[in-house]
Structure formats: structure tokens, C-alpha cells
Design a protein around this motif. Structure first.
Motif, mmCIF file in Angstrom:
data_model
loop_
_atom_site.group_PDB
_atom_site.id
_atom_site.type_symbol
_atom_site.label_atom_id
_atom_site.label_comp_id
_atom_site.label_asym_id
_atom_site.label_seq_id
_atom_site.Cartn_x
_atom_site.Cartn_y
_atom_site.Cartn_z
ATOM 1 N N ALA A 96 6.390 0.646 7.456
ATOM 2 C CA ALA A 96 5.056 1.242 7.316
ATOM 3 C C ALA A 96 3.982 0.208 7.010
ATOM 4 O O ALA A 96 2.925 0.181 7.645
ATOM 5 C CB ALA A 96 5.086 2.324 6.239
ATOM 6 N N ASP A 97 4.221 -0.663 6.024
ATOM 7 C CA ASP A 97 3.189 -1.619 5.640
ATOM 8 C C ASP A 97 2.994 -2.718 6.676
ATOM 9 O O ASP A 97 1.912 -3.301 6.767
ATOM 10 C CB ASP A 97 3.514 -2.229 4.272
ATOM 11 N N TRP A 104 0.807 -1.215 0.000
ATOM 12 C CA TRP A 104 0.000 0.000 0.000
ATOM 13 C C TRP A 104 0.845 1.273 0.000
ATOM 14 O O TRP A 104 0.475 2.270 -0.624
ATOM 15 C CB TRP A 104 -0.943 -0.009 1.201
ATOM 16 N N SER A 105 1.948 1.281 0.699
ATOM 17 C CA SER A 105 2.788 2.481 0.712
ATOM 18 C C SER A 105 3.303 2.797 -0.681
ATOM 19 O O SER A 105 3.314 3.960 -1.112
ATOM 20 C CB SER A 105 3.965 2.291 1.684
ATOM 21 N N ARG A 144 -11.299 5.687 16.930
ATOM 22 C CA ARG A 144 -10.411 4.583 16.553
ATOM 23 C C ARG A 144 -11.048 3.205 16.659
ATOM 24 O O ARG A 144 -10.420 2.221 16.260
ATOM 25 C CB ARG A 144 -9.148 4.625 17.414
ATOM 26 N N GLU A 195 0.449 4.198 -2.764
ATOM 27 C CA GLU A 195 0.146 5.601 -2.468
ATOM 28 C C GLU A 195 1.195 6.540 -3.049
ATOM 29 O O GLU A 195 0.883 7.673 -3.432
ATOM 30 C CB GLU A 195 0.025 5.788 -0.958
ATOM 31 N N GLN A 242 3.286 -2.140 9.995
ATOM 32 C CA GLN A 242 2.478 -1.461 11.004
ATOM 33 C C GLN A 242 1.021 -1.364 10.563
ATOM 34 O O GLN A 242 0.092 -1.581 11.337
ATOM 35 C CB GLN A 242 3.032 -0.067 11.281
ATOM 36 N N ARG A 243 0.825 -1.015 9.302
ATOM 37 C CA ARG A 243 -0.522 -0.795 8.777
ATOM 38 C C ARG A 243 -1.368 -2.061 8.825
ATOM 39 O O ARG A 243 -2.524 -2.032 9.230
ATOM 40 C CB ARG A 243 -0.437 -0.283 7.334
ATOM 41 N N HIS A 244 -0.807 -3.173 8.386
ATOM 42 C CA HIS A 244 -1.594 -4.392 8.213
ATOM 43 C C HIS A 244 -1.534 -5.342 9.399
ATOM 44 O O HIS A 244 -2.454 -6.142 9.595
ATOM 45 C CB HIS A 244 -1.135 -5.126 6.947
ATOM 46 N N SER A 289 -1.555 -4.088 14.774
ATOM 47 C CA SER A 289 -2.532 -4.178 15.852
ATOM 48 C C SER A 289 -2.671 -5.595 16.412
ATOM 49 O O SER A 289 -3.382 -5.812 17.397
ATOM 50 C CB SER A 289 -3.904 -3.705 15.354
ATOM 51 N N SER A 333 6.943 -4.268 1.559
ATOM 52 C CA SER A 333 5.845 -5.003 2.185
ATOM 53 C C SER A 333 6.316 -6.447 2.326
ATOM 54 O O SER A 333 6.062 -7.289 1.469
ATOM 55 C CB SER A 333 4.585 -4.930 1.316
#
Length: 809
Positions: free
Chosen positions: A335-336, A186-187, A536, A190, A338-340, A343, A315
Motif C-alpha cells: 500500500a505505501d 501512512w497506512s 486525477r 491511518e 503504491q501510494r508514494h 506513479s 513502508s
């Protein structure tokens, strides 16, 4: 391949680009790109390490020839030549160009172009697909014809060590020529999405079954790892400038009781730069097949990447692979990742050595199973290389189709000459209307019951309001506004897949609120953008909306429905003006069902529909209808009004899909409908708006929405076509007006319809209800089943004429 969402699977049918199948012989509708071979240009050797190119090309090679064109190798021979290296297990042929080592850059480019041209002339049937992993190879391929050009940008190669300074220039050339662009995450998407009109993010996937073997106890421990002191923390992958070597050294120093296993070939860095310590074990490269055995012995899987330009857009494939193997992951803040995955309980993010140690300690406490692993499994359940390749194949098919259609003439919109129906013509069934309801029943009666069927439509085309065609610019447009196919009905997908391939498409809509575009339906992102919030979680969003909702004792109208759910401010912002334009009435005058169809969400899901199957007919709706009605028992007459033939034809049964009040000559008066007018435009630019549909809820703007069709169809074209949509009172009937007095009037017509067992009233207009396309198909299939059941039981005099010749759908 199937699509599923924790429920019964819905078939992706021919969503992978293969040809639709028809339930009869004589099918002459093969897939548009068929078996077009792929020439894949890569900076990686096929047998170096198993990465994205290998995963994808192996799968493409299951249905077509795949050549893997590698970087040139210097040699002492005075002439260039091409080495063929077949890999039978993969069904791929690797091509290794050999060029004289003394040649100049210009000579090398010319030599590679000649070798590629020779390959195509001697070994490729038809135009091949060019698939690039490196823009540098575009230089010698740019002038050769291709069925389609794909740029699969898996990494930002220009940021890698020793990158060719011409790479960015070549990439710009490739982007101008490419029909489709895929990105490795995704990074990266974008960063590049503004540079191409047909660009799609495809983050790293996983062969879960392969790595899930690491969870079992049947894998023998590799000899070079078996004797290591535990706990064991491991990494596998290419060892290059993307690794944070000081971090690895610090980790080993801070926890000398941990064994750090590092698997992978060392590339572009001096092996002497690798940190050395008694508990760091550099074991070298291993094959893809060996990785689960190593992974099985680890307690924690590591991703100690440096944070630099080379890792800015990566990624890592290993994230889902580690999780599939049942190992918790500790990563630096990529970044990718952390994004995916950030959590997840089983994926910790740490920016420095101290944090990395703490995260590893926490990961060790998780154990080998538990809630964290269940959560990880749910996350990677729908991430697979099979699914990724299938979606790519569908987009590739569209690109090939676009090349072919560019050579075709645009649709002739002139009305066809009317051919009257003669009284002596012999048919068993008359079908009035060539839209979804009529076409489905005509096909079933012709194929399933061997009946002679006459289909008429007073318009000059089939497909009803779903009719699409190429405009003067060659762009596929929907004449009557956007038609987005979505369903949870497996039987409907099964049936329509006989007549079409599918293009995956998830519809997204934005609403223009004071010049700001926000997601519609309202979701968490919408609220955060409008109110400057930082909601959130679903719970926070639910509380926010609950605080604004009005507690109404009796919910009857469309206004009541919205105000009781999201409050009056959001009602005024999104619903009141749009509804007044759409229906010509205030929401307080309309039934609550009008706004009940538009959900409000508390998550960040920005898809307009949430059905398990969402796709578009790959060749368009009209092509699907043409295949459906392509049967020797079906006669199609366009430009014919039912009133002109009802007293001429003598048929056993009539299927009527037009307005029910029109069938009975408006005996009790006309049923009210809302209509639409469209203004179609073509613009000399690749994109007009960021999504397929933008809504305009304000009454200050005349249109309710603008549709840009290339988003829906995936067509690649230098221009774009759009339509403005204006609701109105007069014109073709589109939407029954949902008011109680109108339903009362319809019930009077419904009573007349029940007295006509020789007529089946099917579809939106004939039943005065708003149906989605899949619902109309389902209703038509159910009607056919009832007709055949009635024929078997003989419960109606006319039914004996409809005894099926074969099994019903």
C-alpha cells in the motif's frame, strides 16, 4: 539543517529543538529538553541490520547520550546483569540484559525493571527520554519516571510470526502513557491515528548520498556477484515471512536467463523453505556499507513481498534506497509503495508472477539514466533521515516542555499594576506598541544602535495580537485567535530564530459545507468530495473549473474575483456567506483583494499556506517576545496609553505602531476596522476537531471559524481548548476595511505622517494595511535600516541621535 523547495534554502534555524541564539552575551534561554539522554527500547539488535532505529538513534547521539536497550538474553549466572556494548563510530551504547534462563516471566520483569533503574541511577543525569520500538518492553519501564515517552511504531509487530500474544495489550498501555507516537508509514498512521492525540506519520527515509555511490564506476564488484550472468535483479533485506517465496521461485523459473541475487539474514523461517534454482543466489547478510557495491551491479531492484497481514502496513526503507542507487524498482502491491512511488516510471507494481516478469522486462528497457531517473530524484530529494530526525526532535522537545509546564502554574490574566512614566526618566526612543513591529524595532535600536528604548503598550501584556498564554487548564492558547507563522523571507527567519526554537507545523483548514468537512482552500479533493468526481490530474481540475468560471470583462470586486475563477456555485458555497460575516458587507461591495488572498488549487495540496518555511515558535509567541525585549537598554511598561506620556517624555524619535488616525486625534474622522470577539472553551476530551481550524462559510452559523490550539502547538494534554470566532463592527481594530473611500481617508492621514520625520509609523494599524506577521517583521527591519542610513547621511535633524553602535540587521 535547512528547509528548501527548489529555491534558495530557508534555514530551519533551531527547528531541531536546539536553543535559540541571541546576538549578545548573557543568553539564558537554553533549549527546553537540552541534552536529555535517550533510552531506546528495541526488539532489534543494534548490530543486526541497519534499519530505522539505527538511522535515527545515530543522529540523536550526535547531541546527547543514547542507550540502546535490547531484548534479554538467557544465561547460566544466578544473578541478572547488564552488558555494555559501546559502538564508538555510532556514539551509541547497546545494553544487553542477561537473565537466569530458569526465571519465570514475573521474575524477568522485575529483574529488567531493577536493571533499568540501576542504569538511570548510575549513568543518566536527569530524567531520560524513553523511546520504544516494541511495546513489550514497556512492561518493566512503565513505573519509572521519564522526561517524555515516545512510541515509534515502525511496524505492526502483532502481525509478525511468533508475536507475543500480550503485545496488543502492552501497546494499549504504551499508547496511554506515550507523549508522542510516530508511525513508520501512512497506512500504519491511518490505522492508529484515532488511538492517540499526538501521532505523526514518518515514512521510511533515505541516506541518499550513501546509496548514490552505486551510480558510480569506482565500486569494485563483490566477488560473489562479479561472475554472475546478467541481467542481475536483486533484493536486500531481512528474509522472513514477509517475502513471497513462491513468487521468487516463479520468477526464476519463467526467466532462467536472469540472475536473482537475494541478500540478507534468514529469520523466523526455515532456510530449507527457500526456493532453489541455478539462477537464485542466496548470499546471506551483508553490512550496510557493502550494499551500494552490490546495488551497483544490479539492473533492476526487487521487492517481492507477500501480501499478508505482516506486510499490510509496511513502508519499506529500500524503496527510496533503490531509487537513490539509480535502480528501477519492481514491487508487489504494498500500500505505501503504491501510494508514494506507484506513479513513477521507475517504480512498477505487479500483483502476480506474470505481471512481475513483464514489469521487470519494462524496467530493464529503461536503461541506467533518463527521464525516469530524474523523476525519481525529484521524488526523493526531500526524503532524508536528517530531516526526519530533526522533525522528531522538535516534537520531542515539545513533549518535554509539556511535562515541565504541567508543573507550572497557569498564567495570571489579571492586569498588572500600572507604573506611570516619570518626566525625569531619560530615553532616546519611545516605541508605542509591544507587538511585532514595536518589539523588533525596540530590539534593533537597543542592540544594534545602543539606544535607551522605552516600550509602552496600553494592554496588560506584550506580543500584541500574537499574545499566547496557558489557560486555567494549562493549555497554551492564543487569546486573539490563531496566529500561524509562514514565510519565504530568509532574513525574517534568521532574525526571529535568535529568540525562539521552531516547531514544524503545516496549517490545514477544513470548511463545514452542509455538515461535510472539505479542504479549504478549494483543491482537487474538495471538488471530488463535493461533486462526487474522480478528478486525477491538474489538467482535469483546471478544465472543470474553467467550465464553471464566468468570463467577466472588468474584475473590481471580491465577488468578481471569485466568480471569474471558480464560478458562481462555488462562490455561493464558500465565499459569499463567509465574507458577509467577516466584513459585514457583501463581496460585491469589497475590493477584489479580499478574496484574491485565498487561492484555488488544481492539485491535491491541502496545506493552507505554501511558503517554504512553516513553523510555530516552540515555546509560544509570548516567550519569543520576552526574549526579544530582554535587553538592558529596553524598559517595558504595560498598561500605559500613549496619550498619557506624549507630553511628558522628551525623546529624539518615536516609533508608533498604533492606529494612525488615533495618533492625529481622528482629525479627519475614524478609519473603519472590523473587529473580532472570541468565546474560549475547554473540553474534557483530547481532540475536538480533526484540524487546527474549521471554517463555517454558511450565514446560518454565527461563527466564522473554530480553532483548536493543540493542533498548532503540538501540546499533549488530556483536555483541549478551542475558540469560536465572531466578527463584529466594534472592538479592537483587527482588519482595515478594503474600500476605496477608506483608502482615500487613509491617504490624508498618510500625508500628515510624512510631515513627522521624528516619528516612524510601522505595522498594520499605523499604515492601514493587512500584513502577515512575517511582513510586519520585514517592514520593521527595513525601517531600522532606513533609520540607520538616515543617521549616517544626516538627512534629518533627528537622525543624529540614532547612529548605530554596530552593523544593522
Amino acid at each position: 539543517m535547512t528547509f528548501s523547495n527548489e529555491g534558495s534554502p530557508l534555514p530551519a534555524a533551531t527547528i531541531d529543538g536546539s536553543a535559540p541564539t541571541k546576538p549578545r552575551s548573557g543568553d539564558n534561554h537554553p533549549g527546553l529538553h537540552g541534552e536529555a539522554p535517550i533510552i531506546c527500547f528495541s526488539h532489534l539488535r543494534w548490530d543486526f541490520v541497519t534499519q530505522r532505529p539505527q538511522h535515527l538513534m545515530r543522529r540523536f547521539a550526535e547531541g546527547r547520550k543514547v542507550f540502546f536497550f535490547e531484548e534479554w538474553i538467557p544465561c547460566d549466572h544466578p544473578l541478572p546483569y547488564l552488558e555494555y556494548h559501546p559502538f564508538p563510530a555510532d556514539r551509541v551504547i547497546a545494553l544487553r540484559p542477561r537473565l537466569p534462563h530458569w526465571w519465570s516471566e514475573a521474575e524477568r520483569e522485575a529483574g529488567l525493571r531493577d536493571l533499568l533503574a540501576m542504569l538511570i541511577d548510575t549513568s543518566v543525569q536527569g530524567e531520560p527520554v524513553f523511546w520504544f520500538y516494541t511495546p513489550m518492553m514497556f512492561g518493566f519501564a512503565r513505573d519509572l519516571p521519564a522526561a517524555a515517552v515516545v512510541y515509534d511504531c515502525m511496524d505492526e509487530l502483532s502481525a509478525f510470526r511468533f508475536a507475543d500474544p500480550r503485545l496488543l495489550e502492552r501497546e494499549s498501555e504504551l499508547l496511554r502513557r506515550a507523549d508522542a507516537v510516530f508511525t513508520g508509514g501512512w497506512s500504519l498512521y491511518e490505522a492508529k491515528r484515532h488511538r492517540h492525540a499526538n501521532i505523526h506519520p514518518f515514512p521510511s527515509a533515505v541516506d541518499a548520498d550513501h546509496f548514490r555511490r552505486a551510480r558510480g564506476s569506482d565500486l569494485a564488484a563483490p566477488a560473489d556477484q562479479a561472475g554472475l550472468k546478467g541481467p542481475i535483479l536483486g533484493f536486500y533485506g531481512v528474509i522472513d515471512e514477509r517475502l513471497d517465496l513462491p513468487l521468487i521461485a516463479d520468477l526464476a523459473r519463467l526467466r532462467p536467463d536472469w540472475s536473482l541475487v537475494m541478500l540478507g539474514p534468514v529469520v523466523k523461517i526455515d532456510p530449507n523453505e527457500l526456493p532453489r534454482a541455478p539462477n537464485i543466489h542466496w548470499l546471506g547478510g551483508r553490512s550496510y556499507g557493502e550494499l551500494p557495491a552490490y546495488l551497483s551491479g544490479w539492473d533492476v531492484a526487487l521487492m517481492p513481498f507477500a501480501i499478508n497481514e505482516a506486510t499490510r502496513f509496511i513502508s519499506p526503507t529500500k524503496t527510496p534506497e533503490y531509487l537513490a542507487g539509480g535502480k528501477p524498482v519492481v514491487s508487489t502491491p504494498i500500500a505505501d509503495v503504491q501510494r508514494h512511488y506507484g506513479s513513477l516510471k521507475g517504480c512498477a507494481i505487479a500483483p502476480d508472477a506474470a505481471g512481475f516478469v513483464a514489469a521487470c522486462e519494462a524496467a530493464l528497457r529503461l536503461g541506467r539514466d533518463g527521464d525516469w531517473l530524474d523523476e525519481a530524484d525529484r521524488t526523493i530529494a526531500d526524503i532524508s533521515w536528517d530531516r526526519t530526525q530533526a522533525k522528531m526532535a522538535a516534537i520531542l522537545g515539545e513533549c518535554v516542555a509539556a511535562h515541565r509546564s504541567a508543573r507550572a502554574k497557569p498564567a495570571n490574566d489579571a492586569a498588572p499594576s500600572r507604573r506611570p512614566v516619570a518626566s525625569h526618566e531619560d530615553f532616546d526612543v519611545l516605541v508605542v506598541g509591544a507587538g511585532f513591529a514595536g518589539a523588533v524595532l525596540a530590539e534593533r535600536l537597543a542592540e544594534g544602535s545602543n539606544k535607551r528604548v522605552l516600550v509602552i503598550d496600553k494592554r496588560d501584556h506584550l506580543a500584541g495580537n500574537a499574545f499566547d498564554h496557558r489557560d486555567a487548564a494549562g493549555i497554551l492558547v492564543h487569546r486573539y485567535g490563531p496566529h500561524i507563522f509562514h514565510t519565504n523571507a530568509e532574513s525574517v527567519v534568521d532574525y526571529l530564530s535568535r529568540f525562539t526554537r521552531w516547531r514544524p507545523y503545516e496549517h490545514r483548514v477544513l470548511a463545514d459545507v452542509g455538515g461535510r468537512l472539505v479542504p479549504m482552500p478549494i483543491n482537487r479533493t474538495t471538488l471530488n468530495l463535493l461533486y462526487g468526481l474522480d478528478l486525477r490530474s491538474d489538467a482535469e481540475t483546471t478544465s472543470f473549473l474553467a467550465a464553471r468560471a464566468e468570463n467577466l470583462p472588468d474584475i473590481r470586486t471580491a465577488e468578481d474575483m471569485v466568480v471569474s475563477t471558480v464560478g458562481r456555485e462555488l462562490y455561493e458555497t464558500f465565499f459569499r456567506g463567509y465574507t458577509r460575516k467577516q466584513w459585514g458587507l457583501d463581496p460585491s461591495e469589497l475590493d477584489r483583494s479580499v478574496t484574491a488572498r485565498v487561492p484555488t488549487r488544481c492539485d491535491a495540496d491541502d496545506r493552507y499556506f505554501q511558503d517554504r518555511f512553516q513553523a510555530m515558535p516552540a515555546d509560544g509567541y509570548t516567550a519569543m517576545f520576552e526574549r526579544m525585549l530582554d535587553h538592558p537598554n529596553i524598559t517595558l511598561r504595560l498598561g500605559v496609553d500613549y496619550r498619557d506620556v506624549r507630553d511628558v517624555l522628551d525623546v529624539a524619535h518615536t516609533v508608533f505602531t498604533g492606529p494612525v488616525d488615533e495618533f492625529f486625534d481622528h482629525r479627519f474622522g475614524k478609519l473603519p476596522y472590523r473587529s473580532l470577539q472570541f468565546r474560549h472553551e475547554t473540553h474534557d476530551r483530547e481532540r475536538f476537531q480533526p484540524v487546527g481550524v474549521v471554517n463555517y462559510p454558511s450565514e446560518d452559523v454565527k461563527q466564522t471559524r473554530i480553532t483548536e490550539y493543540k493542533h498548532l502547538t503540538g501540546q499533549v494534554h488530556a483536555k483541549t481548548s478551542i475558540s469560536y470566532e465572531f466578527p463584529c463592527a466594534e472592538g479592537l481594530p483587527y482588519y482595515p476595511v478594503p474600500r476605496e473611500e477608506n483608502q482615500a481617508l487613509y491617504r490624508r492621514y498618510e500625508a500628515l505622517a510624512r510631515e513627522r520625520p521624528d516619528v516612524s509609523f510601522v505595522g498594520r494599524l499605523a499604515t492601514y494595511r493587512y500584513y502577515n506577521m512575517d511582513q510586519v517583521v520585514g517592514q520593521a527591519l527595513a525601517t531600522y535600516r532606513r533609520l540607520t542610513e538616515r543617521a549616517v547621511t544626516g538627512s534629518a535633524a533627528t537622525a543624529s541621535h540614532l547612529v548605530p553602535a554596530g552593523p544593522a540587521t
